[in-house]
Structure formats: structure tokens, C-alpha cells
Write an enzyme that holds these catalytic residues in place. Structure first.
Site, PDB file in Angstrom:
ATOM      1  N   CYS A   1      -0.750  36.007 -28.359  1.00  0.00           N
ATOM      2  CA  CYS A   1      -1.596  37.080 -27.848  1.00  0.00           C
ATOM      3  C   CYS A   1      -3.004  36.985 -28.423  1.00  0.00           C
ATOM      4  CB  CYS A   1      -1.000  38.418 -28.239  1.00  0.00           C
ATOM      5  SG  CYS A   1       0.787  38.446 -28.236  1.00  0.00           S
TER       6      CYS A   1
ATOM      7  N   ARG B   1      -5.706  32.075 -23.517  1.00  0.00           N
ATOM      8  CA  ARG B   1      -4.543  31.885 -24.389  1.00  0.00           C
ATOM      9  C   ARG B   1      -3.230  32.137 -23.663  1.00  0.00           C
ATOM     10  NH1 ARG B   1      -5.909  32.497 -30.073  1.00  0.00           N
ATOM     11  NH2 ARG B   1      -3.838  33.254 -30.488  1.00  0.00           N
TER      12      ARG B   1
ATOM     13  N   TRP C   1       1.502  38.675 -24.900  1.00  0.00           N
ATOM     14  CA  TRP C   1       2.452  37.775 -24.250  1.00  0.00           C
ATOM     15  C   TRP C   1       3.827  38.215 -24.723  1.00  0.00           C
ATOM     16  CZ3 TRP C   1       6.046  33.886 -25.435  1.00  0.00           C
ATOM     17  CH2 TRP C   1       6.358  33.008 -24.387  1.00  0.00           C
TER      18      TRP C   1
ATOM     19  N   ASN D   1      -0.304  40.323 -33.287  1.00  0.00           N
ATOM     20  CA  ASN D   1       0.173  39.013 -32.829  1.00  0.00           C
ATOM     21  C   ASN D   1       1.245  38.575 -33.820  1.00  0.00           C
ATOM     22  OD1 ASN D   1      -1.936  39.182 -31.070  1.00  0.00           O
ATOM     23  ND2 ASN D   1      -3.073  37.420 -31.875  1.00  0.00           N
ATOM     24  N   GLY D   2       2.405  38.197 -33.328  1.00  0.00           N
ATOM     25  CA  GLY D   2       3.451  37.751 -34.236  1.00  0.00           C
ATOM     26  C   GLY D   2       4.758  38.447 -33.929  1.00  0.00           C
TER      27      GLY D   2
ATOM     28  N   GLU E   1       3.527  12.862 -17.247  1.00  0.00           N
ATOM     29  CA  GLU E   1       2.375  13.767 -17.381  1.00  0.00           C
ATOM     30  C   GLU E   1       1.853  14.190 -16.003  1.00  0.00           C
ATOM     31  OE1 GLU E   1       1.158  15.541 -19.603  1.00  0.00           O
ATOM     32  OE2 GLU E   1      -0.907  15.941 -19.029  1.00  0.00           O
TER      33      GLU E   1
ATOM     34  N   LYS F   1       1.693  18.050 -14.750  1.00  0.00           N
ATOM     35  CA  LYS F   1       0.466  18.712 -14.265  1.00  0.00           C
ATOM     36  C   LYS F   1       0.752  19.429 -12.951  1.00  0.00           C
ATOM     37  CE  LYS F   1      -1.422  18.826 -17.049  1.00  0.00           C
ATOM     38  NZ  LYS F   1      -1.109  18.444 -18.349  1.00  0.00           N
TER      39      LYS F   1
ATOM     40  N   GLU G   1       2.994  22.517 -13.460  1.00  0.00           N
ATOM     41  CA  GLU G   1       2.330  23.591 -14.201  1.00  0.00           C
ATOM     42  C   GLU G   1       1.449  24.454 -13.320  1.00  0.00           C
ATOM     43  OE1 GLU G   1       1.376  22.279 -18.750  1.00  0.00           O
ATOM     44  OE2 GLU G   1       0.387  21.104 -17.208  1.00  0.00           O
TER      45      GLU G   1
ATOM     46  N   HIS H   1      19.192   5.260 -10.276  1.00  0.00           N
ATOM     47  CA  HIS H   1      20.345   5.899 -10.912  1.00  0.00           C
ATOM     48  C   HIS H   1      20.382   7.402 -10.640  1.00  0.00           C
ATOM     49  CE1 HIS H   1      21.337   2.169 -12.865  1.00  0.00           C
ATOM     50  NE2 HIS H   1      20.085   2.058 -13.269  1.00  0.00           N
TER      51      HIS H   1
ATOM     52  N   LYS I   1      -1.572  28.670 -23.241  1.00  0.00           N
ATOM     53  CA  LYS I   1      -2.333  27.532 -23.742  1.00  0.00           C
ATOM     54  C   LYS I   1      -1.790  27.074 -25.075  1.00  0.00           C
ATOM     55  CE  LYS I   1      -5.449  24.513 -23.728  1.00  0.00           C
ATOM     56  NZ  LYS I   1      -5.103  23.383 -22.863  1.00  0.00           N
TER      57      LYS I   1
HETATM   58  C1  G6P Z   1       1.600  24.360 -24.127  1.00  0.00           C
HETATM   59  C2  G6P Z   1       0.420  23.998 -23.277  1.00  0.00           C
HETATM   60  C3  G6P Z   1       0.427  22.497 -23.013  1.00  0.00           C
HETATM   61  C4  G6P Z   1       0.459  21.739 -24.321  1.00  0.00           C
HETATM   62  C5  G6P Z   1       1.623  22.163 -25.208  1.00  0.00           C
HETATM   63  C6  G6P Z   1       1.497  21.592 -26.604  1.00  0.00           C
HETATM   64  O1  G6P Z   1       2.780  24.184 -23.402  1.00  0.00           O
HETATM   65  O2  G6P Z   1       0.436  24.719 -22.060  1.00  0.00           O
HETATM   66  O3  G6P Z   1      -0.725  22.148 -22.272  1.00  0.00           O
HETATM   67  O4  G6P Z   1       0.559  20.372 -24.051  1.00  0.00           O
HETATM   68  O5  G6P Z   1       1.650  23.573 -25.338  1.00  0.00           O
HETATM   69  O6  G6P Z   1       0.361  22.153 -27.200  1.00  0.00           O
HETATM   70  P1  G6P Z   1      -0.491  21.508 -28.359  1.00  0.00           P
HETATM   71  O7  G6P Z   1      -1.597  22.485 -28.589  1.00  0.00           O
HETATM   72  O8  G6P Z   1       0.419  21.395 -29.543  1.00  0.00           O
HETATM   73  O9  G6P Z   1      -0.960  20.186 -27.896  1.00  0.00           O
END
Ligand code: G6P
Length: 653
Positions: free
Chosen positions: A43, A68, A117, A143-144, A526, A530, A533, A549, A648
Site C-alpha cells: 500500500c 504501487r 491493497w 502498510n504491513g 517473459e 507480458k 499481465e 508433449h 508493482k
Molecule cells: C511483481 C511485478 C513484476 C515483477 C515481480 C518481481 O509481480 O508485477 O513486474 O517482475 O513482482 O519484482 P521485483 O521488484 O523483485 O523485480
């Protein structure tokens, strides 16, 4: 305010990041910050105390914290001996609308706001922060996670407290109230309450009882105080306040501060005085704004030629065919005697680690393993003191990666970080490391951090390869290739029209398959991540040969299959996999080299990429996949920068 090693170290870190002189600060100054990692919220916190009306300041701060990831937002003000709280599920814009979009009658010069969050309790208006005590005299944002909130709640229920939310935070508000009612002042009440709490927090408390101050505290969740002239700010993140002040005091774990408009007094939770220094934030406002792009993600994709250049600036010595990384200089002995390197990370950073495994094993000839941090932390891995554990994290705050760091450190391994956020917890707790210098990444879907992580992995690989006997001649060839990458990325970025057209064509697809082999298998993962996401289309990444497979059963004329097929040693093998897809009428979108004349006969679409050395290919091949997912999301009208359910920085387990 004067003081300690912590403060100086932070300042140095920022300066060093600015001038790219060295990488991580010597870690030993930070050992005092260690604490057992618990789950945290992701948060956001903003607060203001001074002369101005704080409502617009708080709303602006909340907007800057939106990146965030959150699901509700709220604001609280103390004015005329009363506490006003307004909160709404959804985005900050909902809260602003609820407040009358600027025509609000709500006003005051002591207030705070929060983006939540959800962990305990659904994301709705009621459970949003701020929370308050039974008398509605004390407000809190947090936060926490309060881990022992149930036992505290049971005790308070017995004393007659009535709770109106499902949150752990409300329990803390009531606990502070109960301490206050025993004759303590507000700061003592907060400290006493926190001494009963097991868990993590970055929190801000204010009260009509003492309407001239905030009480702020930190344990395991970042918190800083912005210092102004006759006014002060509190925030979980400098980006929330940098438009008002660049002077900040960073709170450390176990510290509590009383913040009035003219003063900041910091103590430990046991009331021992702590001296703090005011430091300067180097973050530029323009860096956290969109700079003319429709979305942060597009801005960040387009920044990559520059961010990749930044990752190598002052480090890549092309004429010597070598690399100099200040943050690893003291670690060279340990790296060279390492029996193996274990890379651990989450999400996109984990994909970068998988590419790193290819680089380190194939070029530097060091046995390397890659593991999800969330698995590593709980499986009691067999570690040796001559293992080097490499943590990769954009934010430097991901809970699982941080826990993996502590697990490895606890077992005596050397821990190194590849981190973006300067001064973040992973950077500080590592034995050494390398900043990727990608600048703030705001879009939730990581793009520029990935290519910068790969660039730094390429640099580390070249440095180790040379130290392990690679000739200068070969080193120069690789160094030149790394140096050429930013221009090649720039070239790929010009090709948006073709990618936009492909996105338009497939925007209604239900599934996507991404295939690659070797170092491009992680690129397939990756690329699929993307797409998932931000466009919410189901996508899977697979090693191309593994397709037969299982996933091959899914292929028909409706299945778009993205294949990464550079002209490398396994080109022919990937071509065979393409034929298998084609035989089942799959729609092939190939990522291929510019000089590949055969591929057009097999693929429906060919996105052309300049050639590079195979193990550096992922840095180029991912670019069109980032653009494809971006344009797919735009075509589908989803929220590109803040996709649903994602955050994030996942500082929660
Ligand atoms: C979240 C983000 C991703 C990121 C992952 C790891 O899931 O949405 O984009 O790759 O965390 O985050 P970090 O800050 O450790 O790279």
C-alpha cells in the site's frame, strides 16, 4: 538533527547512483537493519502537516503512489477538534470524485491518505484505510500485517471494544486507544501498542487529542519524512512528496518519530533518542511523469536504448574487452572460487535470471542454477559457504526475494544483488551487488528493468569470463556486441506499425503460445507473462521442442503462436517446431533476424530483429513482445499501467 552511519550511507548511495561511480555500498554498515522478514502490504502512505490545506496535497500524493498497485483509497483530516475520514473502494479518481473533485468542503492542515491493497478483509469502502479507534478520535494508516491481530482483538473484545472492519489495522487503532486511555500521551501510546505487536508496519497515527502531530513508525515497510519550511510530510515512497520537497529523513526499522510542522523527533520503540540526518532525494519529477506517452509502460519500453546504455555506462571497457563493477570488486575472490551461482528472484526478474544462467554457464563456465525465491525460501536448500546467491529484483523489496536473501545469508552463502531501486532493502542487505540504473519503473508490467537486468548479467558474465581466462581479443568482441545493443533496440522500436497491426488482428484471441529455445526460452516465458499481465489473454511460454508433449493439442487455426527464431546454432531445430505448428494450422508470428530469407515462407508474420551474439539476443528479442502485449492491451481497452489484481512491488507473501 544530526547523524549516523545510516544516513551518510543513504546519501552516498544516491550520489553514487547519480554518477554511476560504484555500485552497492559496502554492506556492513547495514547489518543493524536486519529483522525477520514478514509479509507486508504494498500500500501507499502520504501525510501533510503545516499551514496549507492538505486535501489537494494528499490526493496528488495518492495519485503518485498509484503505480504501487492498490484496490481502495482513503483520506483522514484532523480539524476543529474532529476527525473526518473519507474512503472508497477502487481508484484514487473515485475518492477524488467522492470528495467533489476539488469543490470539497473538506479542508485542514493535518491530514493523511492511503492506498490499500487488501490482505485482511475484502477491498471495499469499509476496509479501506484510514481506520480509527472506538471513539473515532485516533486515526491510523498502515502498510504491513499485524500477525497477532486475532489475539489482540480477542483481548480488546473482552474489554468491550466494538470493531467495524475486518482489518488487522483497526485492531491496532483500538490498542493505541486503550494505551492512551491509561494516561499515556499519543506517542507513548503508539510505542506501547507497537511493543505488543508481532508483524510488520509502516504507519502513521494522528488524533484529535493531540492535533499538532503525526506519530510515525517503521518495521519492515518503508517510511520517510519529507522536511519542508514550517511544514512536514510523511510518505511510504519519495515519489509521493518529491514535488514539494527533496529533503527527507528515512526512518529505520524499530524507529518511531513524532512529526510536528516544525520538528521531527525520532526514538526507538523503547523511547531511546535517535539522531537522524536530512538527506537529499535525487529523483527528478519528470522521471515519474509520463513524458508525453499515453502510458508509463510505453514510455518505459521506449526508454530502453537509454536505460540499457545507463546500465553499462562507466562499467563496460570496450577497448580492454572487460568490465568494471565497483559493487562486486570486493566480491571477486568469492565469485571466482564459487562452486556454483544460485540465482533467485520472482516474476520478470526470475526470467532475467533464467537468461543469466545461459550466459554464466556458457560464457563464464560457472555452474548456475535458477530458482523461484518463493520456493527457495521454504525448501531448506542445501547451501555451502562457497555458493554465491544472486538476487535479482527491480524493486529490491519483493518479500519472497528478500526472504530468500536472508535464508541464503543465514546458511553462510555470499549474497549479491542486481537491483534497480537505490537503497532498497535487498540492496542494503546484500554483501555486494550492481544497480541496474533503469530509473523509476512505474508501469506494473516490467519492461526496461528486464533489459537492464539482462545487460548487467551480460556485464557480470564478461567480467567473470575474463577473470577465468577468456582472452582479451574475445573479450573485446563481446564488449563491442554489448555496446551495440542500445542502437539495435532503438532500431527495433521504429517498427511499431507492423506490431500494432498484428495486435489489432489477434486482439480477440483467447489463447497465445510463445515458443523459444535456449536463451530464448525465457524470452518466450517473459513474452507470455507480458501478454497475460496487461491484456488478460491466457498465454503460455514453452521451450519449442517441449510443445509436442502437451500444448500441441491446443493448436488449431485460432491459435496464434509467437516463435523466437534467431539465426543461431539451433535455428533448424526451431524451424522444425514451426513446421509442427504450421501442420496444425497454427498462426505463426516469428521473431527473426533481418537477413533470414527462409522464414517468410513459413510464418504468417515476421518481425525483424538485428543480429547479435546468441546469448545477448534476449535483450533484443523481448522488445517486440513487449510492444505486442502493449498494443494488444490498448486494443482491448484494459488498464495498461495498473492491470487488475497486480502490484508493482509484491511486498506480501
Ligand atoms: C511483481 C511485478 C513484476 C515483477 C515481480 C518481481 O509481480 O508485477 O513486474 O517482475 O513482482 O519484482 P521485483 O521488484 O523483485 O523485480
Amino acid at each position: 538533527m544530526t547523524c549516523p552511519a545510516d544516513g551518510r550511507a543513504f546519501f552516498l548511495l544516491d550520489l553514487m547512483a547519480l554518477f554511476h561511480l560504484v555500485d552497492f555500498q559496502t554492506p556492513y554498515e547495514y547489518l543493524g537493519h536486519q529483522h525477520p522478514q514478514k509479509a507486508l502490504h504494498m500500500c501507499g502512505i502520504i501525510g501533510y502537516i503545516g499551514q496549507k490545506n492538505c486535501v489537494p496535497i494528499i490526493l496528488e500524493g495518492l495519485r503518485r503512489l498509484e503505480y504501487r498497485g492498490y484496490d481502495s483509497a482513503g483520506i483522514a483530516l484532523v480539524s476543529k477538534d474532529s476527525l473526518s475520514v473519507e474512503k472508497k473502494a477502487g481508484k484514487v479518481s473515485e475518492l477524488a470524485k467522492h470528495l467533489g473533485n476539488g469543490s470539497s468542503t473538506l479542508s485542514g492542515s493535518l491530514g493523511m491518505g492511503h492506498t490499500r491493497w487488501a490482505t485482511h478483509g475484502a477491498p471495499n469502502d469499509v476496509n479501506a484505510h484510514p481506520d480509527w479507534d472506538a471513539q473515532k478520535k485516533i486515526a491510523i494508516i498502515h502498510n504491513g500485517i499485524i500477525e497477532n491481530y486475532l489475539s489482540i482483538k480477542t483481548k480488546l473484545l473482552r474489554e468491550g471494544h466494538v470493531f467495524h472492519t475486518d482489518t488487522d489495522t483497526e485492531v491496532l487503532a483500538h490498542l493505541i486507544q486503550s494505551m492512551y486511555e491509561r494516561g499515556n500521551d499519543l506517542s507513548t501510546a503508539v510505542r506501547l501498542a507497537l511493543s505488543e505487536v508481532d508483524g510488520t508496519y509502516g504507519l502513521v497515527v494522528m488524533s484529535v487529542h493531540e492535533p499538532d502531530k503525526f506519530i510515525v513508525a517503521r518495521k519492515g515497510s518503508p517510511l520517510l519524512i519529507g522536511v519542508g519550511d514550517g511544514e512536514n510530510y510523511v510518505a511510504s515512497d519519495a515519489s509521493a512528496i518529491v514535488s514539494h520537497t527533496r529533503h527527507v529523513v528515512y526512518l529505520e526499522d524499530g524507529e518511531v518519530a513524532v512529526v510536528t510542522k516544525d520538528n521531527i523527533e525520532t526514538t526507538t520503540i523503547d523511547a531511546l533518542k535517535v539522531h537522524k540526518t536530512v538527506e537529499e532525494v535525487t529523483l527528478e519529477l519528470s522521471q515519474i511523469e509520463r513524458g508525453g506517452y499515453d502510458h508509463f509502460m510505453l514510455k518505459e519500453i521506449n526508454e530502453q536504448p537509454e536505460t540499457i546504455r545507463n546500465a553499462m555506462r562507466g562499467r563496460l571497457l570496450v577497448d580492454e574487452g572487460n568490465v568494471k563493477l565497483g559493487g562486486l570488486q570486493n566480491m571477486m575472490g568469492r565469485l571466482l572460487s564459487a562452486r556454483r551461482i544460485v540465482i533467485t528472484a520472482c516474476g520478470t526478474s526470475w526470467h532475467a535470471g533464467l537468461v543469466g544462467e545461459y550466459m554464466l554457464e556458457q560464457i563464464a563456465k560457472i555452474p548456475t542454477e535458477v530458482e523461484y525465491a518463493s520456493e527457495f525460501r521454504y525448501r531448506n536448500p542445501l547451501m555451502n559457504i562457497d555458493d554465491v546467491v544472486l538476487l535479482i529484483s527491480q524493486s529490491g523489496e519483493t518479500a519472497d526475494t528478500l526472504a530468500a536473501l536472508r535464508e541464503a545469508k543465514g546458511k553462510g552463502s555470499t549474497v549479491l544483488g542486481i537491483v534497480n531501486v537505490v537503497g532498497s532493502t535487498i540492496a542494503r542487505e546484500s554483501d555486494g551487488g550492481v544497480y541496474i540504473h533503469a530509473g523509476p519503473e512505474i508501469g506494473v508490467a516490467s519492461t526496461k528493468a528486464f533489459t537492464s537486468q539482462l545487460t548487467v548479467l551480460a556485464l557480470i558474465t564478461l567480467m567473470l569470463a575474463r577473470a577465468r581466462g577468456m582472452s582479451q581479443e574475445d573479450g573485446i568482441v563481446l564488449a563491442k556486441e554489448i555496446a551495440s545493443l542500445p542502437d539495435k533496440v532503438q532500431h527495433i522500436l521504429k517498427n511499431t506499425d507492423q506490431i500494432k497491426a498484428i495486435a489489432e488482428k489477434y486482439k480477440n484471441a483467447k489463447n497465445f503460445l510463445y515458443l523459444g529455445r535456449g536463451a530464448n526460452f525465457p524470452v518466450a516465458l517473459e513474452g507470455a507473462l507480458k501478454l497475460k499481465e496487461i491484456s488478460y489473454i491466457h498465454a503460455e511460454g514453452y521451450p519449442a521442442a517441449e510443445m509436442k508433449h502437451g500444448p500441441i493439442a491446443l493448436i488449431d487455426e485460432n491459435m496464434p503462436v509467437v516463435v523466437i527464431v534467431p539465426r543461431d546454432g539451433i535455428y533448424d531445430k526451431v524451424i522444425s517446431n514451426i513446421q509442427e505448428v504450421k501442420a496444425r494450422k497454427g498462426r505463426i508470428i516469428a521473431i527473426a533476424n533481418e537477413d533470414d530469407t527462409e522464414i517468410a515462407n513459413m510464418a504468417e508474420h515476421v518481425i525483424r530483429i538485428p543480429r547479435t551474439y546468441g546469448f545477448f539476443g534476449p535483450i533484443l528479442n523481448i522488445i517486440p513482445l513487449q510492444l505486442l502485449s502493449y498494443y494488444m492491451a490498448v486494443a482491448r481497452g484494459t488498464n495498461v499501467d495498473q492491470p487488475r489484481n497486480l502490484a508493482k512491488s509484491v511486498t506480501v507473501e
